[in-house]
Motif scaffolding. Sequence first.
Motif, mmCIF file in Angstrom:
data_model
loop_
_atom_site.group_PDB
_atom_site.id
_atom_site.type_symbol
_atom_site.label_atom_id
_atom_site.label_comp_id
_atom_site.label_asym_id
_atom_site.label_seq_id
_atom_site.Cartn_x
_atom_site.Cartn_y
_atom_site.Cartn_z
ATOM 1 N N ALA A 1 -31.791 -33.620 69.315
ATOM 2 C CA ALA A 1 -32.804 -33.751 67.783
ATOM 3 C C ALA A 1 -31.858 -34.840 66.743
ATOM 4 O O ALA A 1 -32.407 -35.242 65.780
ATOM 5 C CB ALA A 1 -32.443 -32.246 67.442
ATOM 6 N N THR A 2 -30.635 -35.030 67.365
ATOM 7 C CA THR A 2 -30.023 -36.705 66.922
ATOM 8 C C THR A 2 -29.200 -37.229 68.094
ATOM 9 O O THR A 2 -29.064 -36.708 69.200
ATOM 10 C CB THR A 2 -28.769 -36.000 65.555
ATOM 11 N N ILE A 3 -28.842 -38.093 67.408
ATOM 12 C CA ILE A 3 -28.482 -39.077 68.722
ATOM 13 C C ILE A 3 -26.838 -40.104 67.645
ATOM 14 O O ILE A 3 -26.923 -40.069 66.893
ATOM 15 C CB ILE A 3 -29.644 -40.564 68.509
ATOM 16 N N GLY A 4 -26.118 -39.482 68.516
ATOM 17 C CA GLY A 4 -25.060 -39.488 68.533
ATOM 18 C C GLY A 4 -24.162 -38.407 67.382
ATOM 19 O O GLY A 4 -24.675 -37.600 66.905
ATOM 20 N N CYS A 5 -23.543 -39.559 66.469
ATOM 21 C CA CYS A 5 -22.696 -38.293 65.491
ATOM 22 C C CYS A 5 -22.022 -38.640 64.298
ATOM 23 O O CYS A 5 -21.742 -39.880 64.328
ATOM 24 C CB CYS A 5 -21.174 -38.001 65.620
ATOM 25 N N PRO A 6 -22.995 -38.304 63.495
ATOM 26 C CA PRO A 6 -22.742 -39.354 61.542
ATOM 27 C C PRO A 6 -21.342 -39.026 61.297
ATOM 28 O O PRO A 6 -21.018 -39.827 60.312
ATOM 29 C CB PRO A 6 -23.500 -37.699 60.263
ATOM 30 N N HIS A 7 -20.638 -38.970 62.163
ATOM 31 C CA HIS A 7 -18.839 -38.778 61.354
ATOM 32 C C HIS A 7 -18.136 -39.442 61.899
ATOM 33 O O HIS A 7 -18.130 -40.691 62.195
ATOM 34 C CB HIS A 7 -18.417 -37.399 61.328
ATOM 35 N N ASN A 8 -18.338 -39.314 63.662
ATOM 36 C CA ASN A 8 -18.060 -40.237 64.474
ATOM 37 C C ASN A 8 -16.337 -40.788 64.333
ATOM 38 O O ASN A 8 -16.348 -42.109 64.123
ATOM 39 C CB ASN A 8 -18.772 -41.597 64.456
ATOM 40 N N ASP A 9 -15.605 -40.471 63.567
ATOM 41 C CA ASP A 9 -13.686 -41.189 62.602
ATOM 42 C C ASP A 9 -12.840 -40.383 63.485
ATOM 43 O O ASP A 9 -12.083 -40.535 63.505
ATOM 44 C CB ASP A 9 -14.208 -41.103 61.806
ATOM 45 N N CYS A 10 -13.142 -39.342 64.310
ATOM 46 C CA CYS A 10 -11.951 -38.068 64.907
ATOM 47 C C CYS A 10 -11.416 -39.296 65.690
ATOM 48 O O CYS A 10 -11.976 -39.749 66.667
ATOM 49 C CB CYS A 10 -12.631 -37.420 65.479
ATOM 50 N N THR A 11 -10.159 -39.085 65.241
ATOM 51 C CA THR A 11 -9.380 -40.274 65.778
ATOM 52 C C THR A 11 -9.316 -39.813 67.524
ATOM 53 O O THR A 11 -8.155 -40.879 68.592
ATOM 54 C CB THR A 11 -7.967 -40.359 65.634
ATOM 55 N N PHE A 12 -9.236 -38.612 68.340
ATOM 56 C CA PHE A 12 -8.942 -38.567 69.384
ATOM 57 C C PHE A 12 -10.493 -38.252 70.365
ATOM 58 O O PHE A 12 -10.493 -37.807 71.720
ATOM 59 C CB PHE A 12 -9.080 -36.577 69.751
ATOM 60 N N CYS A 13 -11.860 -38.252 69.505
ATOM 61 C CA CYS A 13 -12.979 -38.295 70.492
ATOM 62 C C CYS A 13 -13.475 -39.466 70.766
ATOM 63 O O CYS A 13 -14.023 -40.611 69.689
ATOM 64 C CB CYS A 13 -14.005 -37.371 69.530
ATOM 65 N N GLY A 14 -13.725 -39.451 71.182
ATOM 66 C CA GLY A 14 -14.893 -40.317 72.007
ATOM 67 C C GLY A 14 -15.754 -40.535 72.713
ATOM 68 O O GLY A 14 -16.758 -41.077 73.162
ATOM 69 N N MET A 15 -16.446 -39.147 72.384
ATOM 70 C CA MET A 15 -17.875 -39.129 72.940
ATOM 71 C C MET A 15 -19.300 -39.723 72.390
ATOM 72 O O MET A 15 -20.314 -40.706 73.010
ATOM 73 C CB MET A 15 -18.492 -37.681 72.296
ATOM 74 N N TYR A 16 -19.235 -40.036 70.728
ATOM 75 C CA TYR A 16 -19.982 -40.996 70.270
ATOM 76 C C TYR A 16 -19.712 -42.015 69.813
ATOM 77 O O TYR A 16 -20.488 -42.619 69.103
ATOM 78 C CB TYR A 16 -20.903 -40.236 69.315
ATOM 79 N N ARG A 17 -18.572 -42.720 70.221
ATOM 80 C CA ARG A 17 -17.743 -43.674 69.696
ATOM 81 C C ARG A 17 -19.081 -44.822 69.692
ATOM 82 O O ARG A 17 -18.699 -46.341 68.597
ATOM 83 C CB ARG A 17 -16.041 -43.857 70.527
ATOM 84 N N ASP A 18 -19.700 -45.493 70.688
ATOM 85 C CA ASP A 18 -20.298 -46.537 70.497
ATOM 86 C C ASP A 18 -21.782 -46.643 70.550
ATOM 87 O O ASP A 18 -22.528 -47.300 70.445
ATOM 88 C CB ASP A 18 -19.939 -47.579 72.314
ATOM 89 N N THR A 19 -21.731 -44.967 69.460
ATOM 90 C CA THR A 19 -23.726 -44.711 69.098
ATOM 91 C C THR A 19 -24.056 -44.748 68.140
ATOM 92 O O THR A 19 -23.164 -44.138 67.505
ATOM 93 C CB THR A 19 -23.828 -43.254 69.668
ATOM 94 N N LYS A 20 -25.163 -45.452 66.965
ATOM 95 C CA LYS A 20 -25.126 -45.177 66.437
ATOM 96 C C LYS A 20 -25.582 -44.129 65.951
ATOM 97 O O LYS A 20 -26.516 -43.863 66.877
ATOM 98 C CB LYS A 20 -25.804 -46.545 66.202
ATOM 99 N N PHE A 21 -25.449 -43.641 64.744
ATOM 100 C CA PHE A 21 -26.562 -42.505 64.384
ATOM 101 C C PHE A 21 -27.505 -42.465 64.052
ATOM 102 O O PHE A 21 -27.800 -43.242 63.163
ATOM 103 C CB PHE A 21 -25.396 -41.058 63.255
ATOM 104 N N ARG A 22 -28.485 -41.723 64.323
ATOM 105 C CA ARG A 22 -29.876 -41.089 63.946
ATOM 106 C C ARG A 22 -30.020 -39.989 64.169
ATOM 107 O O ARG A 22 -30.016 -39.280 65.275
ATOM 108 C CB ARG A 22 -30.613 -42.155 64.166
#
Length: 290
Positions: free
Chosen positions: A21-42
């Motif tokens: 339903a969504t692509i990536g993460c709208p926050h994407n700032d958690c210092t420990f998480c690399g799940m969506y780090r290179d993905t632009k949220f939409r």
Amino acid sequence: MRYEGTVYRPPSEAESLLIQATIGCPHNDCTFCGMYRDTKFRIRSVADIKEDLLMARDFYGDKVRSIFFPDGNTILMKTDQLLEILYYAREMFPYLKRMTVYGSAKFMKLKKLNEFRLLREAGLTRIHSGMESGDDEVLRRIKKGFTAAEMIEEGLKVREAGLELSEYILLGIGGRERTQEHALESARVLNAFTPDFVRFRTYVPWKGTPLYDDYQQGRFHLLSPYEVLRETRLLIANLEDPFELLSDHMSNYAPINGNIPKDKPEMIETIDRLLAVPEDNFKQMDSGLL
């Protein structure tokens, strides 16, 4: 059905149909998480999501029982869009028992109580939420985007709406410096709003993330297996209200699953037995794995 990027879903959704339903993460700032780090949220269009649901029905038939809607924080979608998707999914799959999404307190607070009630009536069953810690200092350091008080407020709101809440605690995320605060405050916050499920994960440094760099530079001190077990014991010892506790991830050292408070003595006994095993027998988490 189409899926962009790497598929991430909770282990408990292993049997669920995944409809992005969504692509990536709208926050994407958690210092420990690399799940969506290179993905632009939409947010994907409702038309595309419904098209995928239709394709899934044509491929699997109408007997699907569970759907999970990735990616990160799908709860951010406008309520009317989510309602349209949920009702359409029920139309496609009349035997549905469960529909779930990811959602953190930062984005749950954008919805009012009545919106959550409408989502429940439409078929949303459960929200998977990464609380990680109840310690405000740890939350600040890892840049979660919300406070412990906000987590309690949103947890109570979601529970009042009749939705299930599955909270994730990241063991060791406070490092050695704040292991006690992390355990005690996490227990306090969980007791304050009583989620249906609490799921443990053990922090493993993820290459390419800020916290991995802190670990490599000696600014973050990773807990040893014994230290993780002691932190887990302290947290469990301070849990009070009824919910299901699960250690359903390969990162964890202790296989502790059961109901709080009924099974708490057995869980603590399990940890004590593990603490009697020489620490060298535990495989230390390899920071190069992620």
